[in-house]
Design a protein around this motif. Sequence first.
Motif, PDB file in Angstrom:
ATOM      1  N   GLY A 172      65.220 -10.545  88.136  1.00 52.17           N
ATOM      2  CA  GLY A 172      66.395  -9.690  88.085  1.00 52.17           C
ATOM      3  C   GLY A 172      67.197  -9.923  86.816  1.00 52.17           C
ATOM      4  O   GLY A 172      67.663  -8.969  86.168  1.00 52.17           O
ATOM      5  N   LYS A 173      67.362 -11.182  86.422  1.00 53.14           N
ATOM      6  CA  LYS A 173      68.080 -11.508  85.182  1.00 53.14           C
ATOM      7  C   LYS A 173      67.349 -10.942  83.970  1.00 53.14           C
ATOM      8  O   LYS A 173      67.971 -10.391  83.051  1.00 53.14           O
ATOM      9  CB  LYS A 173      68.231 -13.026  85.049  1.00 53.14           C
ATOM     10  N   TYR A 174      66.033 -11.069  83.963  1.00 50.93           N
ATOM     11  CA  TYR A 174      65.260 -10.528  82.844  1.00 50.93           C
ATOM     12  C   TYR A 174      65.424  -9.011  82.766  1.00 50.93           C
ATOM     13  O   TYR A 174      65.557  -8.434  81.682  1.00 50.93           O
ATOM     14  CB  TYR A 174      63.787 -10.904  82.987  1.00 50.93           C
ATOM     15  N   SER A 175      65.433  -8.372  83.941  1.00 54.11           N
ATOM     16  CA  SER A 175      65.613  -6.925  83.977  1.00 54.11           C
ATOM     17  C   SER A 175      66.952  -6.522  83.395  1.00 54.11           C
ATOM     18  O   SER A 175      67.060  -5.529  82.653  1.00 54.11           O
ATOM     19  CB  SER A 175      65.492  -6.416  85.420  1.00 54.11           C
ATOM     20  N   LEU A 176      67.998  -7.297  83.711  1.00 53.23           N
ATOM     21  CA  LEU A 176      69.326  -6.991  83.163  1.00 53.23           C
ATOM     22  C   LEU A 176      69.320  -7.076  81.646  1.00 53.23           C
ATOM     23  O   LEU A 176      69.949  -6.260  80.957  1.00 53.23           O
ATOM     24  CB  LEU A 176      70.365  -7.959  83.741  1.00 53.23           C
ATOM     25  N   MET A 177      68.603  -8.057  81.109  1.00 53.86           N
ATOM     26  CA  MET A 177      68.515  -8.203  79.649  1.00 53.86           C
ATOM     27  C   MET A 177      67.798  -7.024  78.994  1.00 53.86           C
ATOM     28  O   MET A 177      68.054  -6.691  77.836  1.00 53.86           O
ATOM     29  CB  MET A 177      67.780  -9.507  79.301  1.00 53.86           C
ATOM     30  N   GLU A 178      66.905  -6.383  79.762  1.00 51.99           N
ATOM     31  CA  GLU A 178      66.117  -5.289  79.204  1.00 51.99           C
ATOM     32  C   GLU A 178      66.750  -3.907  79.399  1.00 51.99           C
ATOM     33  O   GLU A 178      66.225  -2.912  78.897  1.00 51.99           O
ATOM     34  CB  GLU A 178      64.721  -5.290  79.842  1.00 51.99           C
ATOM     35  N   LEU A 179      67.883  -3.867  80.115  1.00 45.77           N
ATOM     36  CA  LEU A 179      68.560  -2.589  80.316  1.00 45.77           C
ATOM     37  C   LEU A 179      68.974  -1.992  78.976  1.00 45.77           C
ATOM     38  O   LEU A 179      69.579  -2.665  78.140  1.00 45.77           O
ATOM     39  CB  LEU A 179      69.800  -2.773  81.210  1.00 45.77           C
ATOM     40  N   GLY A 180      68.654  -0.731  78.774  1.00 45.58           N
ATOM     41  CA  GLY A 180      68.994  -0.066  77.520  1.00 45.58           C
ATOM     42  C   GLY A 180      68.033  -0.379  76.390  1.00 45.58           C
ATOM     43  O   GLY A 180      68.191   0.132  75.280  1.00 45.58           O
ATOM     44  N   LYS A 181      67.048  -1.240  76.668  1.00 50.77           N
ATOM     45  CA  LYS A 181      66.043  -1.584  75.653  1.00 50.77           C
ATOM     46  C   LYS A 181      64.676  -1.028  76.078  1.00 50.77           C
ATOM     47  O   LYS A 181      64.178  -0.078  75.500  1.00 50.77           O
ATOM     48  CB  LYS A 181      65.975  -3.102  75.474  1.00 50.77           C
ATOM     49  N   THR A 182      64.110  -1.641  77.115  1.00 50.76           N
ATOM     50  CA  THR A 182      62.792  -1.183  77.580  1.00 50.76           C
ATOM     51  C   THR A 182      62.861  -0.470  78.928  1.00 50.76           C
ATOM     52  O   THR A 182      61.878   0.118  79.369  1.00 50.76           O
ATOM     53  CB  THR A 182      61.825  -2.380  77.708  1.00 50.76           C
ATOM     54  N   ILE A 183      64.008  -0.572  79.618  1.00 51.52           N
ATOM     55  CA  ILE A 183      64.231   0.171  80.870  1.00 51.52           C
ATOM     56  C   ILE A 183      65.612   0.799  80.820  1.00 51.52           C
ATOM     57  O   ILE A 183      66.512   0.309  80.114  1.00 51.52           O
ATOM     58  CB  ILE A 183      64.094  -0.736  82.113  1.00 51.52           C
ATOM     59  N   SER A 184      65.785   1.880  81.588  1.00 53.19           N
ATOM     60  CA  SER A 184      67.049   2.615  81.516  1.00 53.19           C
ATOM     61  C   SER A 184      67.949   2.391  82.720  1.00 53.19           C
ATOM     62  O   SER A 184      69.110   2.795  82.700  1.00 53.19           O
ATOM     63  CB  SER A 184      66.771   4.126  81.380  1.00 53.19           C
ATOM     64  N   SER A 185      67.431   1.760  83.787  1.00 55.84           N
ATOM     65  CA  SER A 185      68.260   1.527  84.965  1.00 55.84           C
ATOM     66  C   SER A 185      67.777   0.293  85.716  1.00 55.84           C
ATOM     67  O   SER A 185      66.658  -0.179  85.513  1.00 55.84           O
ATOM     68  CB  SER A 185      68.246   2.752  85.894  1.00 55.84           C
ATOM     69  N   TRP A 186      68.655  -0.213  86.583  1.00 52.81           N
ATOM     70  CA  TRP A 186      68.384  -1.421  87.360  1.00 52.81           C
ATOM     71  C   TRP A 186      67.172  -1.195  88.268  1.00 52.81           C
ATOM     72  O   TRP A 186      67.140  -0.243  89.037  1.00 52.81           O
ATOM     73  CB  TRP A 186      69.616  -1.749  88.190  1.00 52.81           C
ATOM     74  N   PRO A 187      66.141  -2.044  88.184  1.00 54.02           N
ATOM     75  CA  PRO A 187      64.925  -1.823  88.994  1.00 54.02           C
ATOM     76  C   PRO A 187      65.123  -2.212  90.454  1.00 54.02           C
ATOM     77  O   PRO A 187      65.864  -3.145  90.773  1.00 54.02           O
ATOM     78  CB  PRO A 187      63.894  -2.732  88.322  1.00 54.02           C
ATOM     79  N   GLN A 188      64.476  -1.474  91.312  1.00 59.81           N
ATOM     80  CA  GLN A 188      64.457  -1.776  92.743  1.00 59.81           C
ATOM     81  C   GLN A 188      63.040  -1.536  93.255  1.00 59.81           C
ATOM     82  O   GLN A 188      62.411  -0.543  92.887  1.00 59.81           O
ATOM     83  CB  GLN A 188      65.426  -0.874  93.517  1.00 59.81           C
ATOM     84  N   LEU A 189      62.561  -2.433  94.102  1.00 62.13           N
ATOM     85  CA  LEU A 189      61.222  -2.280  94.672  1.00 62.13           C
ATOM     86  C   LEU A 189      61.297  -1.686  96.066  1.00 62.13           C
ATOM     87  O   LEU A 189      62.249  -1.933  96.811  1.00 62.13           O
ATOM     88  CB  LEU A 189      60.519  -3.634  94.730  1.00 62.13           C
ATOM     89  N   GLY A 190      60.270  -0.932  96.417  1.00 58.77           N
ATOM     90  CA  GLY A 190      60.227  -0.325  97.737  1.00 58.77           C
ATOM     91  C   GLY A 190      60.333  -1.352  98.851  1.00 58.77           C
ATOM     92  O   GLY A 190      61.034  -1.139  99.846  1.00 58.77           O
ATOM     93  N   SER A 191      59.645  -2.481  98.699  1.00 61.44           N
ATOM     94  CA  SER A 191      59.684  -3.504  99.751  1.00 61.44           C
ATOM     95  C   SER A 191      61.097  -4.052  99.937  1.00 61.44           C
ATOM     96  O   SER A 191      61.553  -4.261 101.066  1.00 61.44           O
ATOM     97  CB  SER A 191      58.718  -4.646  99.415  1.00 61.44           C
ATOM     98  N   SER A 192      61.809  -4.255  98.825  1.00 59.86           N
ATOM     99  CA  SER A 192      63.182  -4.768  98.904  1.00 59.86           C
ATOM    100  C   SER A 192      64.129  -3.739  99.499  1.00 59.86           C
ATOM    101  O   SER A 192      65.018  -4.070 100.290  1.00 59.86           O
ATOM    102  CB  SER A 192      63.674  -5.166  97.511  1.00 59.86           C
ATOM    103  N   VAL A 193      63.941  -2.477  99.123  1.00 63.69           N
ATOM    104  CA  VAL A 193      64.803  -1.412  99.626  1.00 63.69           C
ATOM    105  C   VAL A 193      64.595  -1.211 101.125  1.00 63.69           C
ATOM    106  O   VAL A 193      65.554  -1.055 101.884  1.00 63.69           O
ATOM    107  CB  VAL A 193      64.536  -0.103  98.849  1.00 63.69           C
TER     108      VAL A 193
END
Length: 367
Positions: A307-328
């Motif tokens: 999750g922390k890595y994803s936050l670092m990649e926001l606006g760089k390699t991804i455009s929004s906070w990731p969520q997985l189907g299993s978690s949702v």
Amino acid sequence: MSHIKDLDFTSQTDALILNPEENNDYQLLIKLKELPFVSIIDKIDSQVSELIKLKKPSRRFQPAELSEEVDLFFRDLDKEKYGVWVYYPWKNCLVHLLPEEDFVAVRTVRNKYKITEEEQQQLSHKKIGIIGLSVGQSVAISLAMERSFGELRIADFDILELGNMNRLRTSVTNIGVPKTTLVKREIAEIDPFLKVTVFDSGLTEENMDSFFTDNGNLDLLIEECDNIKVKIESRLKARSLGIPVIMDTSDRGLVDIERFDLEEKRPIFHGLLSKFGSEEEVLGNLEELKTSVLMSILEYENISSRGKYSLMELGKTISSWPQLGSSVIMGGAMCSHFARKILTEQEVNSGRAYIDLDQYFNTDNES
């Protein structure tokens, strides 16, 4: 022959419930049955057999005996006019169902005694609001399956996009359809007697009062939106009305509960925003504080490593906070669980907890 556009069932979100004992409904039912593109599902014998078994739980029926009981049930009834017929315009489908009271009894029979009869009745009068329909979709469907509300108010301004379908259970045929429409349709197909009120502009300053108070105050708010301003404002509104709030973040199984119904002066987000000043000051300076406020709400130090890595990649390699189907899906189930306990007055305290599956097994330690 009548065309579907000539009949009074043009809504693409509302199921049309027809009572064939009423002449106007019966005439419309006849017209619908004549339309070549309308599929008819009439499994009323199967439903009546379930109703018979429900009323005689100690008896073990052989198939032939049960068939005889069904025939006996309909001996003095006009089978076509028994119960209700429900038309689903988005599917051009007409379904024969038990009368509402019997339908509810059969549909919830496997809830017993996980949910008592008294609790099921209690839940049938509750009003729940859901803001945001990613995790919110799973919450809504879980609540509907257990029949944990009388009215559900859903707010989301977004439409279904292909990129949503890693976590929203739906069909590619629905791409471009409003998320509120998808949820309302799905609940209607589970239980057409449940009331779902749609706010398809999302939660706004203009409709907030209606969302929280029309036809009676909400009994519970489940907040699952991405907008930080709405997160804050909806909690302030909930607190002012004494409405408890549940949130799931889809990271490490975080469930957040605020019992504003029991603690009228409780600071929102458990006081995590107090370092930025008063709640009014946070709202007033939100544009410059947005990232810091988000990190405080999420408690950055407790976020999973991915999750922390994803936050670092926001606006760089991804455009929004990731969520997985299993978690949702898990988050939806947990929110539904705690919603039921709060609404049936079982003991649930304010706070947040992590139902982190990775800490129990030797996984790659995403946490």
